[in-house]
Design a protein around this motif. Sequence first.
Motif, PDB file in Angstrom:
ATOM      1  N   PRO A 180       0.857  -1.343  -0.039  1.00 33.46           N
ATOM      2  CA  PRO A 180       0.066   0.195   0.095  1.00 33.46           C
ATOM      3  C   PRO A 180       0.993   1.266   0.149  1.00 33.46           C
ATOM      4  O   PRO A 180       1.871   1.384   0.676  1.00 33.46           O
ATOM      5  N   PRO A 181       0.488   2.029  -0.786  1.00 32.98           N
ATOM      6  CA  PRO A 181       1.374   3.348  -0.806  1.00 32.98           C
ATOM      7  C   PRO A 181       1.244   4.187   0.397  1.00 32.98           C
ATOM      8  O   PRO A 181       2.357   4.790   0.945  1.00 32.98           O
ATOM      9  N   THR A 213       7.654  -1.261   5.589  1.00 33.36           N
ATOM     10  CA  THR A 213       7.851  -1.605   4.411  1.00 33.36           C
ATOM     11  C   THR A 213       9.398  -2.193   4.338  1.00 33.36           C
ATOM     12  O   THR A 213       9.759  -3.494   3.848  1.00 33.36           O
ATOM     13  N   GLN A 243       1.949  -1.039  -6.061  1.00 37.22           N
ATOM     14  CA  GLN A 243       1.185  -0.711  -5.171  1.00 37.22           C
ATOM     15  C   GLN A 243      -0.332  -1.362  -5.238  1.00 37.22           C
ATOM     16  O   GLN A 243      -0.581  -1.938  -6.212  1.00 37.22           O
TER      17      GLN A 243
END
Length: 295
Positions: free
Chosen positions: A56-57, A64, A89
């Motif tokens: 997910p952005p 991350t 994404q």
Amino acid sequence: MWRLDDERALIVTTDFFTPVVDQPYDYGAIAAANALSDVYAMGGQPFMALNVAALPPDLPAEITAEIIRGGAEKVREAGVVLAGGHTIQDQEPKYGLIVLGFVHPDRMLTKGGARPGEVLVLSKPLGFGTVTTALKREQADPTDVSEAVGWMKVLNRTASRLAQAAGARSATDVTGFGLLGHGSEIARASGVKLRFWFDRIPFTRGAQRYAQEFIFPGGASDNRLYFGSQVTFAPGIDEPSQMLLFDPQTSGGLLFAVQPEKLPVLKEEAARDGQLLWVIGEVDEGQGVEVLIDQ
């Protein structure tokens, strides 16, 4: 598998999935160990991997980073080169690897190599699916989760090497189809019957308790629906216990078949290498899978 010459065959595989645990580092390490396992299950040695990630952005950068670090350190532990990869994404995190490995064509482990008279050996306990589902439902004991995570992060490298040294020709890693699903695949591919002794099958801490509460991922029911017709249970094995054997495993152990006379040396070498092994069944003539209670 792609045969290159008389000495080498190339193995190419990929696997990735959504988070199964809370800690991002553990998630990355488990996903990497799981992807590498496909090469070990064929008796191969991985040499290169590529990251595959959909993130997910708005996922915090530190999360991350921990996912990728967990995967990278597990790959390094395996002695494998991590040569980049690709990220897109997505709304839900997904992470795993593409893995390349080599195996000698004459020493490859397959699902079709089991022979009557051999015994069945398992290298990790079962129960990862029910424990991680209990975690998602906030019903899991942290100690149970910690043990399951520890097992899921273990590479199948040593188990694969020991299986080959013992002359095994048939193996599979126990993953999404559960013990009975992957066992059914061996039985069908080898043209034999597999017989498991329920009392000899190891389970992680808490797994049987969660099973009695019928805490299972949806894949357990799917596995039973698809493979159930190939399996016969002894009358004394209740439904929760049956479902445990259909429980999908993430980064599960190796199941392999060896000649019984090889067991003493196999156990000695496993003890020397710190590898736990359980003899949980046998190969017989016939078809399908039996699950019995030890007398």
